[in-house]
Write a protein that holds these residues in place. Sequence first.
Motif, PDB file in Angstrom:
ATOM      1  N   ASP A  13       0.815  -1.237  -0.417  1.00 44.21           N
ATOM      2  CA  ASP A  13       0.077  -0.275  -0.343  1.00 44.21           C
ATOM      3  C   ASP A  13       0.827   0.822   0.080  1.00 44.21           C
ATOM      4  O   ASP A  13       0.522   2.093  -0.486  1.00 44.21           O
ATOM      5  CB  ASP A  13      -0.270  -0.007   0.763  1.00 44.21           C
ATOM      6  N   ASP A  14       1.736   1.040   0.656  1.00 45.11           N
ATOM      7  CA  ASP A  14       2.637   2.555   0.714  1.00 45.11           C
ATOM      8  C   ASP A  14       3.021   2.770  -0.549  1.00 45.11           C
ATOM      9  O   ASP A  14       3.571   3.812  -1.539  1.00 45.11           O
ATOM     10  CB  ASP A  14       4.063   1.821   1.255  1.00 45.11           C
ATOM     11  N   LEU A  15       3.556   1.209  -1.543  1.00 40.98           N
ATOM     12  CA  LEU A  15       4.545   1.416  -2.498  1.00 40.98           C
ATOM     13  C   LEU A  15       3.420   2.099  -3.595  1.00 40.98           C
ATOM     14  O   LEU A  15       3.565   2.874  -3.998  1.00 40.98           O
ATOM     15  CB  LEU A  15       4.967   0.608  -2.849  1.00 40.98           C
ATOM     16  N   ALA A  16       2.321   1.988  -3.431  1.00 42.33           N
ATOM     17  CA  ALA A  16       1.268   2.486  -4.598  1.00 42.33           C
ATOM     18  C   ALA A  16       1.363   3.694  -4.569  1.00 42.33           C
ATOM     19  O   ALA A  16       1.288   4.552  -5.188  1.00 42.33           O
ATOM     20  CB  ALA A  16       0.180   1.197  -4.334  1.00 42.33           C
ATOM     21  N   GLU A  17       0.921   4.112  -2.979  1.00 40.39           N
ATOM     22  CA  GLU A  17       0.699   5.560  -3.025  1.00 40.39           C
ATOM     23  C   GLU A  17       2.138   6.229  -3.110  1.00 40.39           C
ATOM     24  O   GLU A  17       1.990   6.976  -3.876  1.00 40.39           O
ATOM     25  CB  GLU A  17       0.510   5.584  -1.761  1.00 40.39           C
ATOM     26  N   LYS A  18       3.345   5.470  -2.583  1.00 38.31           N
ATOM     27  CA  LYS A  18       4.112   7.214  -2.451  1.00 38.31           C
ATOM     28  C   LYS A  18       5.445   6.554  -3.925  1.00 38.31           C
ATOM     29  O   LYS A  18       6.107   7.849  -4.379  1.00 38.31           O
ATOM     30  CB  LYS A  18       4.953   7.136  -1.399  1.00 38.31           C
ATOM     31  N   VAL A  19       5.688   5.667  -4.286  1.00 41.34           N
ATOM     32  CA  VAL A  19       6.305   5.257  -5.315  1.00 41.34           C
ATOM     33  C   VAL A  19       5.956   4.783  -6.588  1.00 41.34           C
ATOM     34  O   VAL A  19       6.849   5.382  -7.172  1.00 41.34           O
ATOM     35  CB  VAL A  19       7.157   4.113  -4.827  1.00 41.34           C
ATOM     36  N   TRP A  20       4.450   4.170  -6.607  1.00 45.22           N
ATOM     37  CA  TRP A  20       4.274   3.901  -8.064  1.00 45.22           C
ATOM     38  C   TRP A  20       4.080   5.070  -9.366  1.00 45.22           C
ATOM     39  O   TRP A  20       4.613   4.899 -10.124  1.00 45.22           O
ATOM     40  CB  TRP A  20       2.792   3.219  -8.325  1.00 45.22           C
ATOM     41  N   PRO A  21       4.209   5.966  -8.708  1.00 50.70           N
ATOM     42  CA  PRO A  21       3.892   8.021  -9.389  1.00 50.70           C
ATOM     43  C   PRO A  21       5.232   7.389 -10.072  1.00 50.70           C
ATOM     44  O   PRO A  21       5.357   9.145 -11.075  1.00 50.70           O
ATOM     45  CB  PRO A  21       3.359   8.856  -8.161  1.00 50.70           C
ATOM     46  N   LEU A  22       5.977   7.645  -8.935  1.00 52.26           N
ATOM     47  CA  LEU A  22       7.840   8.435  -9.792  1.00 52.26           C
ATOM     48  C   LEU A  22       8.054   7.454 -10.949  1.00 52.26           C
ATOM     49  O   LEU A  22       8.737   7.980 -11.429  1.00 52.26           O
ATOM     50  CB  LEU A  22       8.359   7.744  -8.264  1.00 52.26           C
ATOM     51  N   ILE A  23       7.612   5.822 -10.522  1.00 54.85           N
ATOM     52  CA  ILE A  23       8.120   4.940 -11.963  1.00 54.85           C
ATOM     53  C   ILE A  23       7.265   5.264 -13.196  1.00 54.85           C
ATOM     54  O   ILE A  23       7.526   5.549 -13.923  1.00 54.85           O
ATOM     55  CB  ILE A  23       8.023   3.806 -10.852  1.00 54.85           C
ATOM     56  N   ALA A  24       5.738   5.602 -12.754  1.00 55.58           N
ATOM     57  CA  ALA A  24       4.975   6.560 -13.833  1.00 55.58           C
ATOM     58  C   ALA A  24       5.534   7.269 -14.917  1.00 55.58           C
ATOM     59  O   ALA A  24       5.331   7.273 -15.819  1.00 55.58           O
ATOM     60  CB  ALA A  24       3.085   6.129 -13.253  1.00 55.58           C
ATOM     61  N   GLU A  25       6.318   8.109 -13.773  1.00 54.66           N
ATOM     62  CA  GLU A  25       6.943   9.127 -13.947  1.00 54.66           C
ATOM     63  C   GLU A  25       8.372   9.528 -14.857  1.00 54.66           C
ATOM     64  O   GLU A  25       8.864  10.472 -15.495  1.00 54.66           O
ATOM     65  CB  GLU A  25       6.832  10.122 -13.029  1.00 54.66           C
ATOM     66  N   GLY A  26       9.213   8.275 -14.886  1.00 56.37           N
ATOM     67  CA  GLY A  26       9.904   8.081 -15.130  1.00 56.37           C
ATOM     68  C   GLY A  26      11.008   8.966 -13.837  1.00 56.37           C
ATOM     69  O   GLY A  26      12.534   7.934 -14.306  1.00 56.37           O
TER      70      GLY A  26
END
Length: 333
Positions: free
Chosen positions: A284-297
Amino acid sequence: MSSDGSMRYITISGFGGPDVMSVATGPRPKPGANDVLVKVAAAGVNRPDVAQRQGSYPPPPGASPVLGLEVAGTIVAKGAEVEGLEIGDRVCGLANGGGYAEYCVLPAGQVLPVPDGIDDVSAAAIPETFFTVWANLFQMAGLREGQDVLIHGGSSGIGTTAIQLAKAFGARVFATAGTTEKCDACVKLGATVAINYHEQDFVEVAKAATEGRGVDIILDMVGAAYFQRNLSALARDGCLSMIAFLSGPKAENVNLTPIMVKRLKVTGSTMRPRTDAEKKAVRDDLAEKVWPLIAEGRVKPLIDRVFAFEEAHDAHRHMEAGDHIGKIVLTFD
């Protein structure tokens, strides 16, 4: 892929070297009420897989004995109580075992959507290292903006992930690696200082760069050989986070005084024995805080080499040789 309910997977004939691994055929696993069944497109190769093959990292009770802790692919079946995931979804996730197979069961709480723009190989290289780094470096050690962090094994899968995440969240990153090429890779990923441990003392470098203060957090996978020096390299109120013992788990003749004098914390954990609920909290933490960073490259897995599923033994040889920079991945046709 067979249409008769069977699948191919990697089996081991006994504990030992890479040659104990071979392709076998058996029944596909079935998802439980809170699981999904994924048709695997790619699977990550990790140090725990090597340790399991050698007999030093057994699967937890109830987990598949098949190697493999992370996969990417498509959901083809799901349990009755699974919500928010649908058949046909492209996902990646942390497996409790069974990743080196054409089909793998994953607890729904350990599954994430494949970020936009990420292919299956890169997606399969995300879960194990991102779960591990987030849990240990951020949740347990409490890394925050403005701190200094030392990442040992900076060119490994864990290391390349930790460098990028620490940099993205505002830390100054120090990293150790064993060659000039690996040190250069660490700097390209965001390390301010890369230390060739064959040529430099990481304690001296860390202290010189912090005006004698030391670093706030150390993420260590070396273990016994570095324990005393890690204590020396830490600043007051610093934290040593231990995630593996590549040099062994038993440190002898250690002076523990720095722990008291500098008010140090020593933490450690392994991901696999954690409960499903604990892993879901990391997810849940990854989905909220890290997944956007991956999507942004801004953060992405670094892929070293890709092997066909049938070449799993060669993938393990490549990992054990220690020359890789980033992740090793298996692909399925």
